[in-house]
Design an enzyme around this catalytic site. Structure first.
Site, PDB file in Angstrom:
ATOM      1  N   GLU A 186       0.856  -1.192   0.000  1.00  0.00           N
ATOM      2  CA  GLU A 186       0.000   0.000   0.000  1.00  0.00           C
ATOM      3  C   GLU A 186       0.886   1.234   0.000  1.00  0.00           C
ATOM      4  OE1 GLU A 186      -2.096  -0.459   3.654  1.00  0.00           O
ATOM      5  OE2 GLU A 186      -3.268  -2.149   2.944  1.00  0.00           O
ATOM      6  N   LYS A 240       2.300   4.674   1.485  1.00  0.00           N
ATOM      7  CA  LYS A 240       2.445   5.196   2.849  1.00  0.00           C
ATOM      8  C   LYS A 240       1.958   6.641   2.803  1.00  0.00           C
ATOM      9  CE  LYS A 240       5.606   5.163   6.784  1.00  0.00           C
ATOM     10  NZ  LYS A 240       5.207   6.365   7.447  1.00  0.00           N
ATOM     11  N   ARG A 251      -2.397   9.216  11.810  1.00  0.00           N
ATOM     12  CA  ARG A 251      -3.094   7.952  11.996  1.00  0.00           C
ATOM     13  C   ARG A 251      -4.255   8.104  12.974  1.00  0.00           C
ATOM     14  NH1 ARG A 251       0.261   2.642  13.106  1.00  0.00           N
ATOM     15  NH2 ARG A 251      -1.368   1.078  13.398  1.00  0.00           N
ATOM     16  N   ARG A 256       6.046  -3.320  17.152  1.00  0.00           N
ATOM     17  CA  ARG A 256       6.636  -3.016  15.856  1.00  0.00           C
ATOM     18  C   ARG A 256       7.110  -4.354  15.332  1.00  0.00           C
ATOM     19  NH1 ARG A 256       8.363   1.779  13.817  1.00  0.00           N
ATOM     20  NH2 ARG A 256       8.498   2.886  15.796  1.00  0.00           N
TER      21      ARG A 256
HETATM   22  P1  ATP Z   1       7.069   7.351  10.618  1.00  0.00           P
HETATM   23  O1  ATP Z   1       7.753   8.572  11.173  1.00  0.00           O
HETATM   24  O2  ATP Z   1       7.892   6.574   9.665  1.00  0.00           O
HETATM   25  O3  ATP Z   1       5.667   7.560  10.198  1.00  0.00           O
HETATM   26  P2  ATP Z   1       6.121   6.318  13.009  1.00  0.00           P
HETATM   27  O4  ATP Z   1       6.976   5.966  14.166  1.00  0.00           O
HETATM   28  O5  ATP Z   1       5.263   7.507  13.089  1.00  0.00           O
HETATM   29  O6  ATP Z   1       7.082   6.392  11.808  1.00  0.00           O
HETATM   30  P3  ATP Z   1       5.589   3.732  12.007  1.00  0.00           P
HETATM   31  O7  ATP Z   1       4.761   2.707  12.647  1.00  0.00           O
HETATM   32  O8  ATP Z   1       7.034   3.527  12.043  1.00  0.00           O
HETATM   33  O9  ATP Z   1       5.191   5.106  12.660  1.00  0.00           O
HETATM   34  O10 ATP Z   1       5.152   3.907  10.492  1.00  0.00           O
HETATM   35  C1  ATP Z   1       3.893   3.569  10.147  1.00  0.00           C
HETATM   36  C2  ATP Z   1       3.029   4.803  10.071  1.00  0.00           C
HETATM   37  O11 ATP Z   1       2.769   5.096   8.730  1.00  0.00           O
HETATM   38  C3  ATP Z   1       1.671   4.500  10.659  1.00  0.00           C
HETATM   39  O12 ATP Z   1       1.635   4.896  11.994  1.00  0.00           O
HETATM   40  C4  ATP Z   1       0.706   5.294   9.837  1.00  0.00           C
HETATM   41  O13 ATP Z   1       0.451   6.509  10.475  1.00  0.00           O
HETATM   42  C5  ATP Z   1       1.444   5.596   8.552  1.00  0.00           C
HETATM   43  N1  ATP Z   1       0.843   4.967   7.360  1.00  0.00           N
HETATM   44  C6  ATP Z   1       0.556   5.587   6.217  1.00  0.00           C
HETATM   45  N2  ATP Z   1       0.038   4.768   5.300  1.00  0.00           N
HETATM   46  C7  ATP Z   1      -0.021   3.544   5.873  1.00  0.00           C
HETATM   47  C8  ATP Z   1      -0.468   2.278   5.420  1.00  0.00           C
HETATM   48  N3  ATP Z   1      -0.944   2.093   4.206  1.00  0.00           N
HETATM   49  N4  ATP Z   1      -0.384   1.239   6.284  1.00  0.00           N
HETATM   50  C9  ATP Z   1       0.130   1.421   7.527  1.00  0.00           C
HETATM   51  N5  ATP Z   1       0.558   2.604   8.000  1.00  0.00           N
HETATM   52  C10 ATP Z   1       0.494   3.662   7.187  1.00  0.00           C
END
Ligand code: ATP
Length: 595
Positions: free
Chosen positions: A247, A249, A254, A421
């Protein structure tokens, strides 16, 4: 149990800086409590009358609490305030006066009674409620003993902070059962699905550790959100996952949506489990119209939409929707769409253990869609099946060219891993020129007052750290003294001052060389960009000391990790202290770093 007895535990915990002793003290306390008061005692230990994610605030400014105190003991307000300013702690000030003004009304209430009265104070609303709150708190202050009063007033003023994390409570609950940490994994697993410590503790009391396996998602209790691992190449991703679902990003924020048709209520939780539905009336309306289920928990990324051009907006514009005022106008100007990517619960059935490909299919069935981007509010994220690294590369370039952050590859039969994670999701982001390809989320642990021009700001450098999840400790990785604008320094100082602590918090592991002028309690999370991870003997992240333990940097066996050229990117108000980058992740980033 009487509240007075609970207060003696508050005191013991406040006086100790050893996490182990705090855990054991809590364990002993939990053992003594019954199923009907353990949950409430836990909320009170956290300075609350509800789980952390519930938006119950006291609505009592410090001034109101002072009014309650002077009313309770019929004090001269000016004199009390003066005395309080000298003592510097409202809890200790009220305790001193309670000791001097012995009241006849002291009646030794139980935890349940104090909890109920505090809960009533917190939930009182409408005209005249401020007056009711002041009187009710005055009544309580009159009834309790001096030590209890010290802690009682810290609850409505939000200054309880006894210096332990939810994780310490989980350890202590295991300790309550067997005098050791052996049940912590089972308890933690249930807590990730239902992070209500009161509920978890009551269940343990009534059903034992076996009860943890039956803990299921619950509408209006946010499930701790799953997070993605990272890999640096598309080949590595395919090697790890084989054929996978990919998918985009999306670069917004979120949200976890909880909806019950019967209650006609929608609650939206952010990454740090804050309930934020009031900010997003358009999403609330959207789910009401588009849900094809009576009960639903879904997750997705909210993105701003340009209703004129029919295109999506970059993060800097989407983020303008996070606001407390002018919500309706902004919602018209920048309506939001939710790219839904997870279904966790629908109509009484939990989907967290269902393989991802089946969860996705079900997700498509519970959302009504016309396919018209202008009409639909909830959009099911587009999926692609990929097994070829080259195709994955093309998808990644495509996502970048559309202004997206990158891609997320998901394991076909992966379960949803609450709070973890895991390798069921792997993110792949644009690589930067620096050696570290991702930013690091850090906790602000303290700061120095500053020299020269910075004296005016009252802050010259700040100490940041990451989370060692095995030890439940925050360990330092950098002290940052450059790269902020004057406004950023001021903002940082104001934020830090909200959480200032006179002593080093129990969860902090800091070398003497990195000591600070003022400690900051675990609260503020910042995103830090650095050029490289290096090794350093004065930083404690991953550091191993020689057995001699004299505490000096010369006794280092394995040096810690440190950030080279760290820079503040932004404040991560959507993250809790435990959500910062973990030691495990830093170790991995260090290994993956291009040398
Ligand atoms: P980052 O700064 O990379 O977003 P993070 O620590 O905020 O990191 P991670 O869990 O590492 O969060 O990265 C996943 C984040 O990406 C999710 O929290 C979500 O908000 C976002 N995201 C965007 N599109 C998607 C998707 N298709 N599936 C899952 N997560 C997604």
């Amino acid at each position: 149990m009487q509240f007075k007895d609970l207060a003696t535990y508050f005191e013991t915990i406040e006086q100790t800086s050893s996490r182990l002793v705090i855990t054991e003290t809590l364990g002993k306390l939990f053992k003594k409590l019954h199923a009907d008061d353990i949950g409430k005692a836990i909320y009170l230990l956290q300075g609350r009358v509800a789980p952390l994610y519930e938006k119950i605030e006291f609505g009592m400014a410090e001034k109101m609490v002072i009014n309650s105190i002077v009313m309770a003991m019929q004090l001269e307000k000016v004199a009390f305030v003066k005395d309080y300013q000298t003592i510097g702690d409202l809890g200790k000030a009220v305790e001193k006066y309670k000791n001097e003004v012995k009241a006849l009304e002291e009646r030794d209430p139980t935890i349940n009674q104090v909890y109920k009265e505090l809960h009533d104070i917190a939930t009182a609303g409408g005209p005249g409620s401020q007056d009711i709150k002041v009187r009710a708190l005055a009544h309580l202050i009159r009834e309790i003993d001096p030590l209890s009063a010290r802690y009682l007033v810290r609850i409505p003023t939000g200054t309880m902070r006894l210096g332990f994390s939810d994780m310490t409570i989980l350890d202590a609950l295991s300790w309550m059962l067997h005098g050791d940490k052996s049940s912590r994994p089972a308890i933690e697993k249930a807590y990730h699905v239902r992070p209500d410590l009161g509920f978890i503790a009551e269940t343990l009391k009534t059903k034992g550790v076996e009860g943890m396996e039956q803990v299921k998602p619950h509408i209006y209790t946010p499930i701790l959100m799953m997070r993605a691992e990272r890999l640096a190449s598309t080949e590595d991703i395919i090697k790890k996952l084989g054929e996978c679902i990919v998918e985009s990003k999306y670069d917004g924020f979120r949200l976890q949506m909880h909806y019950s048709r019967k209650k006609n209520e929608v609650r939206l939780y952010s990454r740090n489990l804050e309930e934020v539905a009031y900010m997003y009336p358009d999403l609330v309306e959207g789910i009401r119209k588009e849900a094809i289920a009576d009960d639903l928990i879904i997750e997705g990324e909210a993105i701003g939409f340009d209703p004129h051009a029919g295109t999506f907006l970059p993060f800097q514009e989407t983020v303008q929707r996070k606001r407390k005022h002018g919500i309706e106008e902004k919602a018209k100007e920048i309506p939001l769409k939710l790219f839904a990517f997870e279904l966790l619960y629908a109509d009484g059935v939990s989907y967290i253990q269902t393989p991802f490909k089946d969860r996705r299919k079900k997700l498509e069935k519970v959302i009504k869609r016309t396919g018209d981007i202008f009409k639909d509010t909830i959009i099911v994220a587009q999926e692609n099946l990929v097994s070829d690294p080259k195709k994955l590369e093309i998808m990644f370039d495509d996502a970048i060219s559309k202004g997206l952050e990158g891609i997320v590859a998901k394991k076909m039969d992966g379960v949803y891993q609450p709070g973890a994670r895991g390798w069921n999701w792997i993110k792949f982001k644009r690589s930067y020129s620096s050696k570290i390809e991702d930013t690091i989320d850090c906790l602000i642990m303290g700061y120095d007052f500053g020299k020269g021009k910075r004296v005016d700001f009252g802050i010259g450098a700040f100490l940041v750290g990451i989370y060692d999840e095995k030890e439940d400790k925050f360990c330092t990785v950098a002290k940052i003294g450059t790269g902020l604008t004057d406004d950023e320094w001021r903002k940082l100082r104001d934020e830090c001052n909200k959480y200032k602590s006179h002593t080093q918090p129990a969860l902090y592991s800091v070398d003497k060389a990195m000591s600070v002028d003022a400690w900051v309690k675990p609260a503020i999370v910042v995103e830090i960009k650095a050029d490289e991870l290096t090794r350093s003997s004065v930083h404690t992240a991953g550091r191993v000391m020689k057995a001699s333990k004299s505490g000096s940097a010369f006794d280092v066996d394995v040096p810690g990790y440190a950030l080279r050229f760290p820079r503040l990117q932004k404040f991560r108000t959507d993250k809790r202290p435990e959500d910062v980058t973990t030691l495990h992740e830093v170790e991995k980033m260090f290994k993956d770093q291009k040398h």
